[in-house]
Design a protein around this motif. Structure first.
Motif, PDB file in Angstrom:
ATOM      1  N   GLU A   1     -25.640   6.297  -8.752  1.00  0.00           N
ATOM      2  CA  GLU A   1     -26.209   5.789  -9.998  1.00  0.00           C
ATOM      3  C   GLU A   1     -26.574   6.929 -10.947  1.00  0.00           C
ATOM      4  OE1 GLU A   1     -26.203   2.743 -10.847  1.00  0.00           O
ATOM      5  OE2 GLU A   1     -25.877   1.710  -8.950  1.00  0.00           O
ATOM      6  N   ALA A   2     -27.083   8.022 -10.399  1.00  0.00           N
ATOM      7  CA  ALA A   2     -27.485   9.144 -11.243  1.00  0.00           C
ATOM      8  C   ALA A   2     -26.283   9.825 -11.882  1.00  0.00           C
ATOM      9  CB  ALA A   2     -28.285  10.157 -10.423  1.00  0.00           C
ATOM     10  N   VAL A   3     -25.194   9.909 -11.144  1.00  0.00           N
ATOM     11  CA  VAL A   3     -24.029  10.666 -11.604  1.00  0.00           C
ATOM     12  C   VAL A   3     -23.051   9.797 -12.381  1.00  0.00           C
ATOM     13  CG1 VAL A   3     -21.995  11.957 -10.814  1.00  0.00           C
ATOM     14  CG2 VAL A   3     -24.232  12.381  -9.771  1.00  0.00           C
ATOM     15  N   GLU A   4     -22.792   8.587 -11.898  1.00  0.00           N
ATOM     16  CA  GLU A   4     -21.724   7.768 -12.467  1.00  0.00           C
ATOM     17  C   GLU A   4     -22.214   6.489 -13.139  1.00  0.00           C
ATOM     18  OE1 GLU A   4     -18.267   9.239  -9.324  1.00  0.00           O
ATOM     19  OE2 GLU A   4     -19.050   7.198  -9.153  1.00  0.00           O
ATOM     20  N   GLY A   5     -23.480   6.188 -13.009  1.00  0.00           N
ATOM     21  CA  GLY A   5     -24.016   4.995 -13.652  1.00  0.00           C
ATOM     22  C   GLY A   5     -24.481   5.293 -15.066  1.00  0.00           C
ATOM     23  N   PRO A   6     -24.997   4.284 -15.771  1.00  0.00           N
ATOM     24  CA  PRO A   6     -25.534   4.503 -17.109  1.00  0.00           C
ATOM     25  C   PRO A   6     -26.838   5.288 -17.044  1.00  0.00           C
ATOM     26  CG  PRO A   6     -26.007   2.270 -16.396  1.00  0.00           C
ATOM     27  CD  PRO A   6     -25.126   2.870 -15.339  1.00  0.00           C
ATOM     28  N   VAL A   7     -27.156   5.980 -18.130  1.00  0.00           N
ATOM     29  CA  VAL A   7     -28.450   6.644 -18.237  1.00  0.00           C
ATOM     30  C   VAL A   7     -29.503   5.559 -18.400  1.00  0.00           C
ATOM     31  CG1 VAL A   7     -29.865   8.224 -19.589  1.00  0.00           C
ATOM     32  CG2 VAL A   7     -27.433   8.705 -19.239  1.00  0.00           C
ATOM     33  N   SER A   8     -30.440   5.514 -17.465  1.00  0.00           N
ATOM     34  CA  SER A   8     -31.379   4.405 -17.446  1.00  0.00           C
ATOM     35  C   SER A   8     -32.669   4.822 -16.764  1.00  0.00           C
ATOM     36  CB  SER A   8     -30.759   3.214 -16.684  1.00  0.00           C
ATOM     37  OG  SER A   8     -31.723   2.228 -16.386  1.00  0.00           O
ATOM     38  N   ALA A   9     -33.785   4.295 -17.273  1.00  0.00           N
ATOM     39  CA  ALA A   9     -35.068   4.539 -16.625  1.00  0.00           C
ATOM     40  C   ALA A   9     -35.111   3.923 -15.227  1.00  0.00           C
ATOM     41  CB  ALA A   9     -36.203   3.986 -17.483  1.00  0.00           C
ATOM     42  N   ARG A  10     -34.242   2.960 -14.953  1.00  0.00           N
ATOM     43  CA  ARG A  10     -34.200   2.378 -13.605  1.00  0.00           C
ATOM     44  C   ARG A  10     -33.839   3.435 -12.574  1.00  0.00           C
ATOM     45  NH1 ARG A  10     -34.182   1.912  -9.229  1.00  0.00           N
ATOM     46  NH2 ARG A  10     -33.610   0.228  -7.806  1.00  0.00           N
ATOM     47  N   TRP A  11     -33.001   4.387 -12.964  1.00  0.00           N
ATOM     48  CA  TRP A  11     -32.617   5.500 -12.094  1.00  0.00           C
ATOM     49  C   TRP A  11     -32.966   6.793 -12.835  1.00  0.00           C
ATOM     50  CZ3 TRP A  11     -31.283   4.228  -7.250  1.00  0.00           C
ATOM     51  CH2 TRP A  11     -30.845   2.916  -7.023  1.00  0.00           C
ATOM     52  N   PRO A  12     -34.198   7.275 -12.703  1.00  0.00           N
ATOM     53  CA  PRO A  12     -34.649   8.406 -13.520  1.00  0.00           C
ATOM     54  C   PRO A  12     -33.749   9.632 -13.452  1.00  0.00           C
ATOM     55  CG  PRO A  12     -36.510   7.377 -12.439  1.00  0.00           C
ATOM     56  CD  PRO A  12     -35.296   6.728 -11.874  1.00  0.00           C
ATOM     57  N   ALA A  13     -33.139   9.905 -12.297  1.00  0.00           N
ATOM     58  CA  ALA A  13     -32.292  11.088 -12.179  1.00  0.00           C
ATOM     59  C   ALA A  13     -31.059  11.018 -13.067  1.00  0.00           C
ATOM     60  CB  ALA A  13     -31.874  11.299 -10.724  1.00  0.00           C
ATOM     61  N   SER A  14     -30.719   9.825 -13.548  1.00  0.00           N
ATOM     62  CA  SER A  14     -29.560   9.706 -14.443  1.00  0.00           C
ATOM     63  C   SER A  14     -29.780  10.456 -15.749  1.00  0.00           C
ATOM     64  CB  SER A  14     -29.247   8.233 -14.724  1.00  0.00           C
ATOM     65  OG  SER A  14     -30.288   7.620 -15.488  1.00  0.00           O
ATOM     66  N   VAL A  15     -31.029  10.807 -16.068  1.00  0.00           N
ATOM     67  CA  VAL A  15     -31.299  11.556 -17.296  1.00  0.00           C
ATOM     68  C   VAL A  15     -30.585  12.905 -17.271  1.00  0.00           C
ATOM     69  CG1 VAL A  15     -33.387  12.790 -16.553  1.00  0.00           C
ATOM     70  CG2 VAL A  15     -33.169  12.061 -18.931  1.00  0.00           C
ATOM     71  N   LEU A  16     -30.242  13.401 -16.094  1.00  0.00           N
ATOM     72  CA  LEU A  16     -29.554  14.690 -16.007  1.00  0.00           C
ATOM     73  C   LEU A  16     -28.159  14.643 -16.629  1.00  0.00           C
ATOM     74  CD1 LEU A  16     -30.585  15.953 -12.463  1.00  0.00           C
ATOM     75  CD2 LEU A  16     -31.488  16.656 -14.682  1.00  0.00           C
ATOM     76  N   GLN A  17     -27.630  13.440 -16.848  1.00  0.00           N
ATOM     77  CA  GLN A  17     -26.353  13.349 -17.573  1.00  0.00           C
ATOM     78  C   GLN A  17     -26.478  13.899 -18.991  1.00  0.00           C
ATOM     79  OE1 GLN A  17     -24.343   9.506 -17.349  1.00  0.00           O
ATOM     80  NE2 GLN A  17     -25.396   9.030 -15.434  1.00  0.00           N
ATOM     81  N   LEU A  18     -27.714  13.951 -19.505  1.00  0.00           N
ATOM     82  CA  LEU A  18     -27.951  14.464 -20.854  1.00  0.00           C
ATOM     83  C   LEU A  18     -28.252  15.953 -20.870  1.00  0.00           C
ATOM     84  CD1 LEU A  18     -30.289  11.589 -22.124  1.00  0.00           C
ATOM     85  CD2 LEU A  18     -27.803  11.768 -22.350  1.00  0.00           C
ATOM     86  N   HIS A  19     -28.350  16.564 -19.704  1.00  0.00           N
ATOM     87  CA  HIS A  19     -28.690  17.983 -19.607  1.00  0.00           C
ATOM     88  C   HIS A  19     -27.458  18.834 -19.934  1.00  0.00           C
ATOM     89  CE1 HIS A  19     -30.224  21.789 -18.101  1.00  0.00           C
ATOM     90  NE2 HIS A  19     -31.392  21.233 -17.843  1.00  0.00           N
ATOM     91  N   PRO A  20     -27.606  19.876 -20.745  1.00  0.00           N
ATOM     92  CA  PRO A  20     -26.442  20.697 -21.087  1.00  0.00           C
ATOM     93  C   PRO A  20     -25.901  21.526 -19.943  1.00  0.00           C
ATOM     94  CG  PRO A  20     -28.437  21.619 -22.043  1.00  0.00           C
ATOM     95  CD  PRO A  20     -28.810  20.271 -21.493  1.00  0.00           C
ATOM     96  N   HIS A  21     -26.703  21.753 -18.895  1.00  0.00           N
ATOM     97  CA  HIS A  21     -26.218  22.537 -17.745  1.00  0.00           C
ATOM     98  C   HIS A  21     -26.867  21.990 -16.473  1.00  0.00           C
ATOM     99  CE1 HIS A  21     -25.525  26.778 -15.781  1.00  0.00           C
ATOM    100  NE2 HIS A  21     -24.827  25.819 -15.210  1.00  0.00           N
ATOM    101  N   ALA A  22     -26.342  20.887 -16.005  1.00  0.00           N
ATOM    102  CA  ALA A  22     -26.853  20.251 -14.790  1.00  0.00           C
ATOM    103  C   ALA A  22     -25.802  20.348 -13.693  1.00  0.00           C
ATOM    104  CB  ALA A  22     -27.196  18.788 -15.047  1.00  0.00           C
ATOM    105  N   THR A  23     -26.271  20.654 -12.486  1.00  0.00           N
ATOM    106  CA  THR A  23     -25.407  20.734 -11.312  1.00  0.00           C
ATOM    107  C   THR A  23     -25.983  19.840 -10.230  1.00  0.00           C
ATOM    108  OG1 THR A  23     -24.937  23.060 -11.837  1.00  0.00           O
ATOM    109  CG2 THR A  23     -24.322  22.277  -9.653  1.00  0.00           C
ATOM    110  N   VAL A  24     -25.132  19.027  -9.633  1.00  0.00           N
ATOM    111  CA  VAL A  24     -25.526  18.161  -8.531  1.00  0.00           C
ATOM    112  C   VAL A  24     -24.812  18.667  -7.283  1.00  0.00           C
ATOM    113  CG1 VAL A  24     -25.470  15.816  -7.595  1.00  0.00           C
ATOM    114  CG2 VAL A  24     -25.880  16.185 -10.040  1.00  0.00           C
ATOM    115  N   VAL A  25     -25.592  19.042  -6.261  1.00  0.00           N
ATOM    116  CA  VAL A  25     -25.014  19.546  -5.016  1.00  0.00           C
ATOM    117  C   VAL A  25     -25.390  18.583  -3.902  1.00  0.00           C
ATOM    118  CG1 VAL A  25     -24.814  21.510  -3.455  1.00  0.00           C
ATOM    119  CG2 VAL A  25     -25.271  21.908  -5.877  1.00  0.00           C
TER     120      VAL A  25
END
Length: 261
Positions: free
Chosen positions: A209-233
């Motif tokens: 949800e954080a990586v491939e779902g919509p940016v939503s308060a339901r999944w707070p980590a999805s806000v990282l889609q708006l980060h200019p330099h975010a890495t998910v490991v």
């Protein structure tokens, strides 16, 4: 957002520690953000090992914690500041007072958020922020339905959160604080590089949800889609529900040598 899939948390620790090493070799006085909990522990252990081997110094580094309980006395074993002291600080060479948590300021809790934000700004902002994702997609104590524009603030812990954390307090929910201080989602977005870790099949839905779902308060980590330099490991289990996992593997494998995260 870059997604890096590795076999194990230990593999992730080496990848993330490489990012820390590159940063501190380039900028010895870098400012880093530290998370607590079990997820970043492999990274902290790898950083401590590199320090012991003489490859890494934290002597000029400043660090800020993501969050802290309100009401626990200094030195309490469940304070997040104590966690960082035990798991990282005492194993490397931070200068005295180089690490600050939102509960370390001598101001009332309602004033601590703005004061903490100012301290981060005074330090020049956070260069590298490490994060762990919760099974419900939370970052720090930004639980589902937290504002995506939130800043460091006092928050009331939900009964579910307190019950989940009671295992750290001898199973007694009455010992669990009712409030916390946490960096906000907008504060996290201000970091120059944010690295989010996720391990285990229990994190798979939240990672998807954080990586491939919509940016939503339901999944707070999805806000990282708006980060200019975010890495998910993530490890294989946490990546098990990603639809584009082959794409992530291909693009990471094809990165130019020396580019890093």
């Amino acid at each position: 957002m870059e997604v890096v899939v590795v076999p194990t948390p230990e593999d992730a620790a080496r990848v993330v520690a490489d990012a820390y090493t590159a940063l501190l070799h380039a900028t010895a006085s870098a400012v880093i953000g530290l998370a607590t909990g079990s997820t970043p522990l492999p990274v902290y252990r790898e950083l401590a090992r590199r320090h012991r081997d003489g490859d890494l110094s934290f002597a000029r580094v400043r660090a800020f914690l993501l969050d802290e309980y309100v009401g626990l006395p200094a030195g309490h074993p469940e304070r997040y500041r104590e966690f960082i002291r035990t798991e990282l600080e005492q194993h490397v060479d931070f200068a005295p007072d180089a690490i600050l948590g939102p509960g370390d300021l001598e101001v009332p809790p309602l004033e601590a958020g703005p004061a903490y934000e100012q301290r981060i700004r005074d330090a020049g902002g956070i260069d590298l922020q490490i994060l762990g994702i919760g099974t419900d997609g939370h970052l720090a104590f930004n639980m589902p339905m937290s504002s995506l524009a939130s800043r460091t603030r006092l928050k009331t812990l939900t009964p579910r959160t307190r019950q989940d954390n009671a295992r750290f307090f001898d199973g007694d929910i009455d010992q669990v604080p009712t409030h916390c201080l946490t960096q906000g989602l907008a504060t996290i977005l201000d970091s120059r590089h944010a690295i989010m870790l996720g391990f285990g099949r229990g994190k798979a839905q939240a990672v998807r949800e954080a990586v491939e779902g919509p940016v939503s308060a339901r999944w707070p980590a999805s806000v990282l889609q708006l980060h200019p330099h975010a890495t998910v490991v993530v490890d294989e289990d946490a990546a098990s529900q990603l639809a584009f996992v082959d794409y992530y593997r291909t693009t990471y494998a094809g990165k130019p040598a020396g580019q890093g995260l």
